[in-house]
Scaffold this motif. Structure first.
Motif, mmCIF file in Angstrom:
data_model
loop_
_atom_site.group_PDB
_atom_site.id
_atom_site.type_symbol
_atom_site.label_atom_id
_atom_site.label_comp_id
_atom_site.label_asym_id
_atom_site.label_seq_id
_atom_site.Cartn_x
_atom_site.Cartn_y
_atom_site.Cartn_z
ATOM 1 N N GLN A 140 0.831 -1.152 -0.177
ATOM 2 C CA GLN A 140 -0.241 0.072 -0.041
ATOM 3 C C GLN A 140 0.673 1.247 -0.014
ATOM 4 O OE1 GLN A 140 -2.704 -1.470 3.307
ATOM 5 N NE2 GLN A 140 -4.075 -0.328 2.072
ATOM 6 N N CYS A 180 -10.705 0.346 3.665
ATOM 7 C CA CYS A 180 -9.377 0.126 3.258
ATOM 8 C C CYS A 180 -8.651 1.600 2.796
ATOM 9 C CB CYS A 180 -9.091 -0.838 1.958
ATOM 10 S SG CYS A 180 -7.579 -1.324 1.448
ATOM 11 N N LEU A 181 -7.303 1.854 3.189
ATOM 12 C CA LEU A 181 -6.603 2.982 3.008
ATOM 13 C C LEU A 181 -6.852 3.117 1.518
ATOM 14 C CD1 LEU A 181 -4.069 3.388 5.784
ATOM 15 C CD2 LEU A 181 -6.390 4.503 5.614
ATOM 16 N N HIS A 206 -7.412 -9.372 6.465
ATOM 17 C CA HIS A 206 -7.480 -8.187 5.556
ATOM 18 C C HIS A 206 -6.151 -7.888 4.829
ATOM 19 C CE1 HIS A 206 -9.276 -4.050 3.969
ATOM 20 N NE2 HIS A 206 -7.857 -3.857 3.971
ATOM 21 N N GLU A 207 -5.196 -7.495 5.944
ATOM 22 C CA GLU A 207 -3.764 -7.165 5.655
ATOM 23 C C GLU A 207 -3.035 -8.301 4.871
ATOM 24 O OE1 GLU A 207 -3.313 -4.108 5.734
ATOM 25 O OE2 GLU A 207 -5.002 -3.679 6.848
ATOM 26 N N HIS A 253 -3.733 -8.466 1.167
ATOM 27 C CA HIS A 253 -2.848 -7.565 0.531
ATOM 28 C C HIS A 253 -1.693 -8.071 -0.094
ATOM 29 C CE1 HIS A 253 -5.064 -3.564 0.626
ATOM 30 N NE2 HIS A 253 -5.238 -3.699 1.918
HETATM 31 ZN ZN ZN Z 1 -6.581 -2.657 2.985
#
Ligand code: ZN
Length: 156
Positions: free
Chosen positions: A51, A89-90, A131-132, A135
């Protein structure tokens, strides 16, 4: 410390698989510090390397005062019991949606010094970890959305 630019959905890098960390050096520590500052300034509760444009298997989560850095993480087991919950999510700004995740996960990872550890995490922390971890494999929560009905039976 530095605030890094967060990559947003539409950028192909978010769909790539991150590679393991091999050096637990100063450069990694700087990256982790920057990720923490970037997450906090953005009011996020988790952020993965990809990210901020770094395709390495790292993420950090911070939920209700519990801060955890995970290098080369691996989810070794998940509970059968699952729960539907809201996520954001960012990298997907101004959106939220419902995803089904296990209620408990067992996670193996390394600290920033390269020390292995294992933890059991529950509820929202387990959700954040899942979630992470997604990614790191190029998966976003928006790939897993489930339709959600509120108490009035209205679809969101
Ligand atoms: Zn995220």
């Amino acid at each position: 410390m530095a605030i890094r630019t967060i990559v947003v959905e539409g950028d192909d890098i978010l769909r790539k698989v991150s590679k393991p960390v091999t050096k637990f050096d100063k450069k990694l520590w700087e990256l982790l510090d920057d990720m923490r500052d970037t997450m906090r300034v953005s009011n996020g509760c988790g952020i993965a390397g990809v990210q901020v444009g770094v395709l390495r298997r790292i993420f950090i989560v911070e939920v209700e005062g519990m801060y955890l850095e995970c290098i080369n993480p691996e989810i070794v087991s998940v509970s059968e019991e699952v729960e539907e919950g809201m996520e954001g999510c960012l990298s997907v700004p101004n959106k939220r949606g419902y995803v089904i995740r296990p209620k408990q996960v067992k996670l193996k990872a390394f600290t920033r010094e390269g020390t292995p550890f294992e933890v059991m995490l529950n509820d929202f922390m387990a959700r954040a970890i899942c979630h992470e971890n997604d990614h790191l494999n190029g998966v976003l929560y928006i790939d897993k959305l489930v339709p959600h009905e509120d108490k009035k039976g209205k679809k969101e």
